[in-house]
Design a protein around this motif. Structure first.
Motif, mmCIF file in Angstrom:
data_model
loop_
_atom_site.group_PDB
_atom_site.id
_atom_site.type_symbol
_atom_site.label_atom_id
_atom_site.label_comp_id
_atom_site.label_asym_id
_atom_site.label_seq_id
_atom_site.Cartn_x
_atom_site.Cartn_y
_atom_site.Cartn_z
ATOM 1 N N THR A 1 0.964 -1.555 0.237
ATOM 2 C CA THR A 1 -0.158 0.104 -0.065
ATOM 3 C C THR A 1 0.940 1.118 -0.003
ATOM 4 O OG1 THR A 1 -0.490 -0.785 2.588
ATOM 5 C CG2 THR A 1 -2.452 -0.900 0.929
ATOM 6 N N GLY A 2 2.142 0.950 0.129
ATOM 7 C CA GLY A 2 3.091 2.376 -0.422
ATOM 8 C C GLY A 2 3.589 2.684 1.100
ATOM 9 N N GLN A 3 2.659 2.179 2.041
ATOM 10 C CA GLN A 3 4.114 2.590 3.202
ATOM 11 C C GLN A 3 5.041 2.369 3.872
ATOM 12 O OE1 GLN A 3 0.902 1.882 3.760
ATOM 13 N NE2 GLN A 3 0.182 3.844 4.375
ATOM 14 N N LEU A 4 5.558 2.044 3.276
ATOM 15 C CA LEU A 4 7.354 0.846 2.938
ATOM 16 C C LEU A 4 7.695 0.701 1.664
ATOM 17 C CD1 LEU A 4 7.405 -1.731 5.101
ATOM 18 C CD2 LEU A 4 8.657 0.290 5.822
ATOM 19 N N PRO A 5 8.392 1.444 1.310
ATOM 20 C CA PRO A 5 9.988 1.554 2.122
ATOM 21 C C PRO A 5 9.748 3.616 2.675
ATOM 22 C CG PRO A 5 10.680 1.521 0.405
ATOM 23 C CD PRO A 5 9.251 0.915 0.188
ATOM 24 N N LYS A 6 8.898 4.131 2.344
ATOM 25 C CA LYS A 6 9.204 5.262 1.849
ATOM 26 C C LYS A 6 9.101 6.091 3.661
ATOM 27 C CE LYS A 6 7.764 9.819 -0.406
ATOM 28 N NZ LYS A 6 9.115 10.487 -0.658
ATOM 29 N N PHE A 7 7.777 5.590 4.130
ATOM 30 C CA PHE A 7 7.379 6.315 5.425
ATOM 31 C C PHE A 7 7.755 5.357 6.668
ATOM 32 C CE2 PHE A 7 4.806 7.651 1.677
ATOM 33 C CZ PHE A 7 5.142 8.942 2.012
ATOM 34 N N ALA A 8 8.607 4.248 6.508
ATOM 35 C CA ALA A 8 9.311 3.741 7.800
ATOM 36 C C ALA A 8 9.086 4.730 9.489
ATOM 37 C CB ALA A 8 10.731 2.927 6.901
ATOM 38 N N GLU A 9 9.317 6.297 8.914
ATOM 39 C CA GLU A 9 9.685 6.290 10.753
ATOM 40 C C GLU A 9 8.164 7.208 10.704
ATOM 41 O OE1 GLU A 9 10.269 11.389 8.239
ATOM 42 O OE2 GLU A 9 11.818 10.544 9.668
ATOM 43 N N ASP A 10 6.955 7.052 9.730
ATOM 44 C CA ASP A 10 5.781 7.008 10.241
ATOM 45 C C ASP A 10 5.139 6.357 11.259
ATOM 46 O OD1 ASP A 10 5.918 9.600 9.813
ATOM 47 O OD2 ASP A 10 5.633 9.447 7.932
ATOM 48 N N LEU A 11 5.652 4.944 11.407
ATOM 49 C CA LEU A 11 5.475 3.218 11.802
ATOM 50 C C LEU A 11 6.060 3.166 13.149
ATOM 51 C CD1 LEU A 11 5.555 1.827 8.470
ATOM 52 C CD2 LEU A 11 3.195 2.964 9.222
ATOM 53 N N PHE A 12 5.060 2.920 13.554
ATOM 54 C CA PHE A 12 5.354 2.030 14.635
ATOM 55 C C PHE A 12 5.346 0.252 14.281
ATOM 56 C CE2 PHE A 12 2.901 5.180 16.709
ATOM 57 C CZ PHE A 12 4.175 6.183 17.890
ATOM 58 N N LYS A 13 7.324 0.302 14.817
ATOM 59 C CA LYS A 13 7.494 -1.462 14.498
ATOM 60 C C LYS A 13 7.393 -2.346 15.678
ATOM 61 C CE LYS A 13 10.585 -3.744 12.123
ATOM 62 N NZ LYS A 13 10.503 -5.613 12.549
ATOM 63 N N ILE A 14 6.994 -3.175 15.645
ATOM 64 C CA ILE A 14 6.872 -4.515 16.901
ATOM 65 C C ILE A 14 8.441 -4.930 17.158
ATOM 66 C CG2 ILE A 14 6.458 -6.008 18.150
ATOM 67 C CD1 ILE A 14 3.813 -3.990 17.009
ATOM 68 N N ASP A 15 8.820 -4.844 17.794
ATOM 69 C CA ASP A 15 10.422 -5.250 18.374
ATOM 70 C C ASP A 15 10.706 -6.716 18.222
ATOM 71 O OD1 ASP A 15 12.890 -3.283 18.447
ATOM 72 O OD2 ASP A 15 12.798 -3.791 20.716
ATOM 73 N N GLY A 16 11.643 -6.435 17.210
ATOM 74 C CA GLY A 16 11.593 -9.007 17.225
ATOM 75 C C GLY A 16 11.252 -9.637 16.451
ATOM 76 N N TRP A 17 10.354 -8.621 15.424
ATOM 77 C CA TRP A 17 9.171 -9.533 14.642
ATOM 78 C C TRP A 17 9.027 -8.675 13.972
ATOM 79 C CZ3 TRP A 17 5.151 -13.116 16.802
ATOM 80 C CH2 TRP A 17 5.565 -13.258 18.322
ATOM 81 N N ASP A 18 8.605 -8.996 12.058
ATOM 82 C CA ASP A 18 8.953 -8.519 11.007
ATOM 83 C C ASP A 18 7.080 -7.812 11.295
ATOM 84 O OD1 ASP A 18 8.424 -7.669 8.772
ATOM 85 O OD2 ASP A 18 7.971 -9.457 8.112
ATOM 86 N N LEU A 19 6.906 -7.133 12.511
ATOM 87 C CA LEU A 19 4.660 -6.728 12.500
ATOM 88 C C LEU A 19 5.289 -5.390 12.477
ATOM 89 C CD1 LEU A 19 3.645 -9.561 14.524
ATOM 90 C CD2 LEU A 19 2.839 -9.104 12.293
ATOM 91 N N TYR A 20 4.183 -4.393 12.051
ATOM 92 C CA TYR A 20 3.547 -3.014 12.109
ATOM 93 C C TYR A 20 2.640 -2.893 13.211
ATOM 94 C CZ TYR A 20 7.821 -2.037 9.166
ATOM 95 O OH TYR A 20 9.708 -2.416 8.745
#
Length: 427
Positions: free
Chosen positions: A212-231
């Protein structure tokens, strides 16, 4: 994303449309340079492979001949080894170039529609229409944070204790109003507008965010789950659009309409100091989202009906608003055309965005491999995707607090919400 071949064959158009957004075109120049190198290498590899094929046949014939013929084959064998090594090296370089091109293509925005007004920022957006009249009061209306705190239904101090700044704690009438608005919106969109309600996951993986276009450009706007491939999702658009990722839909199933209620999580990177009061710009908020999958022939008409569906929520709530078309400089990265609905907030004497309705054409579908098979045809095509807020629940709530506030400090309930709870909450 745009198709690589399309960029190559329409490089000037892509540059011109990107410049309309007031974005640098250096990346497109870089694409052109790297792509030329790619095409040159492809030509070299093809030539070397043809040469190797011809030589291989000749070597095979020489090996079947006399001792003299076999001797002639030896230097040719050595030469083919060298050619094979060169091909291997060129293939390695080609693979690296392919990755570079893919990264660049992922960073090039969608091409804005020709109907989009050219401008720099939201000051250049074009007002399309207004609905209703600004309410009048016999008293000075308060902003929603004062109304909510006076009624003890909004608590920002305790929310900050729990989570930090840009969070809110709703209680009593505030919580019930939020729930009533959510149910009202979902009922309207499912029962009248024909959307299918879904409840998607609130955490998604990298491919989902990328489609949907959030990655890779807007990575800094997202909350990433530490240690998981989940946002944590920034909007229901992300999981709902990805429902059909890597699928081919029969044309007879289109258009597909989905609506979903979800919490949304955004870091609000780059918004330091903006809208620090109240519910306007929160790290966590709730929305009812509208998502459409359509054929290319109908997507622009579907955008207009999507906008109408979102507008009806405000009309039934009796909230004054205006519709603006975003200019090229204010347009989202993935969108070709966007309408914003801005609700009037009498306590702040300003309009605020409450819904954004966009058409992405096949930009997201190409990233997510979302296709459909036209009836009677073997070859599939990319669908067009659209979405819009129907509406942002928190902003609708604050608009009601400001619009329906009474002189005695209470807040009246819009008629359409009365079935969900009593008429008025007294101070």
């Amino acid at each position: 994303m745009l198709e690589l071949r399309f960029i190559r064959e329409n490089i000037d158009l892509v540059k011109e449309k990107t410049a309309r957004r007031h974005m640098s075109t250096e990346l497109i120049d870089t694409f052109s340079e790297i792509d030329k190198r790619r095409l040159k290498i492809l030509g070299e590899v093809e030539s070397l492979k043809n040469r190797r094929n011809v030589a291989s046949k000749e070597i095979a014939q020489l090996k079947q001949g006399s001792a003299e013929d076999k001797a002639k084959a030896e230097p040719m064998i050595i030469e083919m080894r060298d050619i094979g090594q060169t091909i291997k090296e060129l293939d390695t370089e080609l693979a690296e170039i392919e990755i570079q091109l893919q990264d660049i293509v992922m960073a090039i925005p969608n091409l804005c529609d020709d109907s989009v007004p050219v401008g720099h920022d939201d000051n250049d957006n074009l007002e399309i229409r207004k609905w209703g009249e600004k309410p009048e009061y016999s008293f000075t209306p308060k902003p929603h944070w004062e109304v909510g705190e006076d009624l003890k239904i909004l608590d920002f101090e305790r929310a900050a204790k729990l989570s930090g700044s840009r969070f809110a704690l709703l209680s009593g009438f505030g919580s019930r109003l939020s729930r009533a608005l959510t149910n009202f919106m979902l009922d309207l969109h499912t029962q009248k507008h024909g959307y299918t309600e879904v409840l998607p996951p609130f955490m998604v993986n990298t491919p989902t965010m990328t489609a949907t276009g959030q990655l890779p450009k807007f990575a800094e706007d997202l909350f990433k789950i530490d240690g998981w491939d989940l946002y944590l999702i920034p909007t229901a658009e992300v999981p709902v659009t990805n429902i059909h990722r890597d699928e081919t839909i029969d044309e007879k199933e289109l258009p597909i309409y989905y609506t979903a209620y979800t919490p949304c999580f955004r870091s609000e990177a780059g918004s330091h100091g903006r809208d620090t009061r109240g519910l306007i710009r929160q790290h966590q908020f709730e929305k009812v989202e509208l998502v459409k999958f359509t054929t290319p022939e109908t997507s622009m008409a579907e955008l207009e009906s999507l906008l109408a569906d979102a507008e009806e929520v405000l009309q039934l709530l009796g909230l004054h608003y205006r519709v603006v078309q975003l200019c090229s400089g204010d347009l989202g990265f993935s969108s070709v055309k966007t309408y914003d609905i801005e609700v009037w907030l009498p306590g702040q004497e300003t309009y605020r965005e409450i819904s954004s309705c966009s058409n992405f054409l096949d930009f997201q579908a190409r990233r997510g491999a979302i296709r459909y098979r036209p009836e009677g045809q073997k070859k599939s095509k990319l669908v067009h995707t659209l979405n819009g807020s129907g509406l942002a629940v928190g902003r609708t709530l604050l608009a009601i607090l400001e619009t329906y506030q009474q002189a005695d400090g209470s807040v009246a309930v819009p008629d359409v919400l009365k079935p969900y709870f009593e008429n008025r909450f007294q101070k």
